[in-house]
Design an enzyme around this catalytic site. Structure first.
Site, PDB file in Angstrom:
ATOM      1  N   ALA A 230       0.845 -29.650 -56.703  1.00 38.66           N
ATOM      2  CA  ALA A 230       0.924 -28.074 -56.439  1.00 38.66           C
ATOM      3  C   ALA A 230       2.016 -27.350 -55.606  1.00 38.66           C
ATOM      4  O   ALA A 230       1.554 -25.800 -55.411  1.00 38.66           O
ATOM      5  CB  ALA A 230      -0.466 -27.756 -55.940  1.00 38.66           C
ATOM      6  N   GLY A 231       2.863 -27.984 -55.567  1.00 40.38           N
ATOM      7  CA  GLY A 231       3.587 -26.911 -54.603  1.00 40.38           C
ATOM      8  C   GLY A 231       4.024 -27.638 -53.291  1.00 40.38           C
ATOM      9  O   GLY A 231       4.986 -26.569 -52.381  1.00 40.38           O
ATOM     10  N   LEU A 232       3.196 -27.931 -53.291  1.00 41.22           N
ATOM     11  CA  LEU A 232       2.644 -28.001 -51.134  1.00 41.22           C
ATOM     12  C   LEU A 232       2.823 -28.987 -50.787  1.00 41.22           C
ATOM     13  O   LEU A 232       2.515 -29.423 -50.029  1.00 41.22           O
ATOM     14  CB  LEU A 232       1.253 -27.586 -51.077  1.00 41.22           C
ATOM     15  CG  LEU A 232       0.251 -26.019 -51.083  1.00 41.22           C
ATOM     16  CD1 LEU A 232      -1.347 -26.075 -51.517  1.00 41.22           C
ATOM     17  CD2 LEU A 232       1.140 -24.991 -50.881  1.00 41.22           C
ATOM     18  N   GLY A 233       3.392 -29.919 -51.356  1.00 35.96           N
ATOM     19  CA  GLY A 233       4.325 -30.902 -51.121  1.00 35.96           C
ATOM     20  C   GLY A 233       2.909 -32.216 -50.383  1.00 35.96           C
ATOM     21  O   GLY A 233       3.400 -33.150 -49.726  1.00 35.96           O
TER      22      GLY A 233
ATOM     23  N   ASP B 183      11.717 -32.076 -48.113  1.00 30.43           N
ATOM     24  CA  ASP B 183       9.175 -31.697 -48.356  1.00 30.43           C
ATOM     25  C   ASP B 183       9.602 -33.273 -47.615  1.00 30.43           C
ATOM     26  O   ASP B 183       8.854 -33.224 -46.797  1.00 30.43           O
ATOM     27  CB  ASP B 183       8.757 -32.333 -49.662  1.00 30.43           C
ATOM     28  CG  ASP B 183       9.299 -31.281 -51.410  1.00 30.43           C
ATOM     29  OD1 ASP B 183      10.176 -30.339 -50.291  1.00 30.43           O
ATOM     30  OD2 ASP B 183       8.150 -31.068 -51.912  1.00 30.43           O
TER      31      ASP B 183
ATOM     32  N   SER C  30       2.772 -34.474 -52.374  1.00 35.50           N
ATOM     33  CA  SER C  30       3.410 -35.906 -53.139  1.00 35.50           C
ATOM     34  C   SER C  30       4.349 -36.413 -51.526  1.00 35.50           C
ATOM     35  O   SER C  30       4.046 -37.878 -50.917  1.00 35.50           O
ATOM     36  CB  SER C  30       4.415 -36.390 -54.189  1.00 35.50           C
ATOM     37  OG  SER C  30       5.223 -35.358 -53.609  1.00 35.50           O
ATOM     38  N   ALA C  31       4.857 -36.117 -50.757  1.00 36.42           N
ATOM     39  CA  ALA C  31       5.538 -36.170 -49.275  1.00 36.42           C
ATOM     40  C   ALA C  31       4.707 -36.438 -48.027  1.00 36.42           C
ATOM     41  O   ALA C  31       5.073 -37.577 -47.729  1.00 36.42           O
ATOM     42  CB  ALA C  31       6.453 -34.710 -49.078  1.00 36.42           C
ATOM     43  N   ALA C  32       3.729 -35.376 -48.562  1.00 35.23           N
ATOM     44  CA  ALA C  32       2.648 -35.745 -47.582  1.00 35.23           C
ATOM     45  C   ALA C  32       2.139 -37.152 -47.633  1.00 35.23           C
ATOM     46  O   ALA C  32       1.970 -37.940 -46.324  1.00 35.23           O
ATOM     47  CB  ALA C  32       1.832 -34.725 -47.222  1.00 35.23           C
TER      48      ALA C  32
ATOM     49  N   PRO D 120      -3.683 -30.523 -53.269  1.00 31.27           N
ATOM     50  CA  PRO D 120      -3.904 -30.110 -54.648  1.00 31.27           C
ATOM     51  C   PRO D 120      -2.167 -30.813 -54.650  1.00 31.27           C
ATOM     52  O   PRO D 120      -1.275 -30.559 -54.172  1.00 31.27           O
ATOM     53  CB  PRO D 120      -4.127 -29.186 -55.169  1.00 31.27           C
ATOM     54  CG  PRO D 120      -3.881 -28.329 -53.553  1.00 31.27           C
ATOM     55  CD  PRO D 120      -3.960 -28.514 -52.288  1.00 31.27           C
TER      56      PRO D 120
HETATM   57  C1  MEV Z   1       9.263 -29.552 -54.592  1.00 34.13           C
HETATM   58  O1  MEV Z   1       8.755 -29.594 -53.331  1.00 34.13           O
HETATM   59  C2  MEV Z   1      11.026 -28.769 -54.286  1.00 34.13           C
HETATM   60  C3  MEV Z   1      12.954 -29.269 -55.144  1.00 34.13           C
HETATM   61  O2  MEV Z   1      13.466 -28.258 -54.651  1.00 34.13           O
HETATM   62  C4  MEV Z   1      12.989 -30.579 -55.354  1.00 34.13           C
HETATM   63  C5  MEV Z   1      12.982 -30.959 -53.890  1.00 34.13           C
HETATM   64  O3  MEV Z   1      13.863 -30.547 -53.234  1.00 34.13           O
HETATM   65  O4  MEV Z   1      12.809 -32.300 -53.744  1.00 34.13           O
HETATM   66  C6  MEV Z   1      11.551 -28.218 -56.826  1.00 34.13           C
END
Ligand code: MEV
Length: 334
Positions: A115-118, A164, A120-122, A112
């Protein structure tokens, strides 16, 4: 046509503080974003996203990406998703020395958005890997990680760590401290994830912590204290040290502490707190929000089925699942 996938991640410890040079330990999980890239004959970029917690969208543009067509989904989510894809395209063109080349890009994601599961990085990692290969200029996983970091930094106004993107590119558990990024061994970590169905704006949340840190010495100390938690926790991950039930108990206690400090820095939310408490009350060794916060996901440590069951009955929790460590980072599928 080239197809690459890359995993999402949870943070065992250290999000936000890692932006200021403290160490962090993110762990890749088996939920992936898959990006298919085909080179075009013109300079257009056409993006089709089938599932990014959006209903799906298709946009096509050429030249300036500020000039986007209207699509029938919330603008901030499209902007966020498109920002990362644009930046990945720019990095791939630059790496392959192919300015202005066009692509058809399809994104499918099990992660999602926001949602904190990365997610955008993936998407960025898989996109750069697939696009550079489509241009005949394949990169190593480490070089993809570096390009993806530059792309994320651009989108997040320079406020991104390497955590990430490195984690997604190389997979497994990693340790990040500034520019020092390395894979680490961990014992089997029984992660359970709870998702509230929402999302947070990473750029805004990072800017909020930065403002607090510069206004109050104790907020600055809180960031350093998160680094101390990571330094304490990573000693328990040392493969030379015997892992037993007590190790998980201690790691859980440190996760609880880490969540408290993130809460103090203003990046938790009512639904994240309520999932954290549901996990603790179900007997999890520990629980904390993961990623930028503001909404999205928590991660708990529990080898039993209790936390998973409790989260599924927790008001405000949309979805709960067990997350396996993804030992592979970016994968080349075609
Ligand atoms: C976001 O997934 C993690 C943060 O620490 C931002 C970052 O490390 O770029 C909040």
């Amino acid at each position: 046509m080239t197809v690459s996938s890359a995993p999402g991640k949870v943070y065992l410890f250290g999000e936000h503080a890692v932006v200021y040079g403290e160490p962090a330990v993110p762990c890749a999980i088996e939920r992936r974003a898959t990006v298919t890239v085909e080179r075009r004959d013109d300079d257009h970029v056409r993006v089709r996203a089938s599932d990014l917690s959006l209903n799906g969208f298709t946009v096509e543009y050429a030249g300036s990406t500020d000039d986007r067509p209207d699509v029938d989904v919330p603008a901030p989510l499209v902007e966020a998703a498109m920002g990362y894809i644009d930046a990945a395209v720019e990095q791939a063109r630059d790496a392959a020395d192919a300015p202005g080349v066009g692509f058809d890009i399809t994104v499918e994601s099990e992660i999602p958005l926001g949602a904190g599961l990365g997610s955008s990085a993936a998407v960025t990692v898989a996109g750069i890997d697939a696009a550079t290969r489509a241009l005949g200029a394949p990169l190593s996983a480490e070089a993809v990680a570096d390009r993806a970091y530059r792309a994320e930094s651009m989108v997040q106004d320079g406020q991104a760590s390497r955590a990430d993107t490195f984690c997604s590119a190389v997979g497994g558990a990693v340790r990040i401290e500034g520019d020092d990024c390395r894979a680490i061994e961990t014992p089997n970590l029984p992660f359970v994830v709870g998702f509230d169905g929402g999302a947070g704006d990473t750029g805004e949340l990072v800017a909020g912590v930065r403002a607090l840190k510069s206004e109050y010495g104790f907020a600055d100390d809180t960031v350093t204290a998160i680094g101390d938690i990571v330094r304490t926790g990573e000693r328990l991950l040392d493969p030379e040290v015997d892992t037993d039930a007590d190790t998980l108990v201690e790691l859980g206690r440190l996760m609880d502490f880490n969540h408290g400090l993130l809460e103090a820095l203003g990046v938790s939310s009512r639904s994240l707190d309520s999932m954290v408490w549901a996990a603790r009350e179900a007997g999890a060794h520990g629980a904390k929000l993961t990623g930028a916060g503001g909404g999205g996901c928590i991660v708990a440590l529990d080898p039993t089925p209790e936390t998973l069951t409790a989260l599924r009955f927790t008001p405000g929790c949309d979805e709960a699942f067990r997350a396996e460590l993804a030992t592979d980072g970016v994968r080349r599928l075609e």
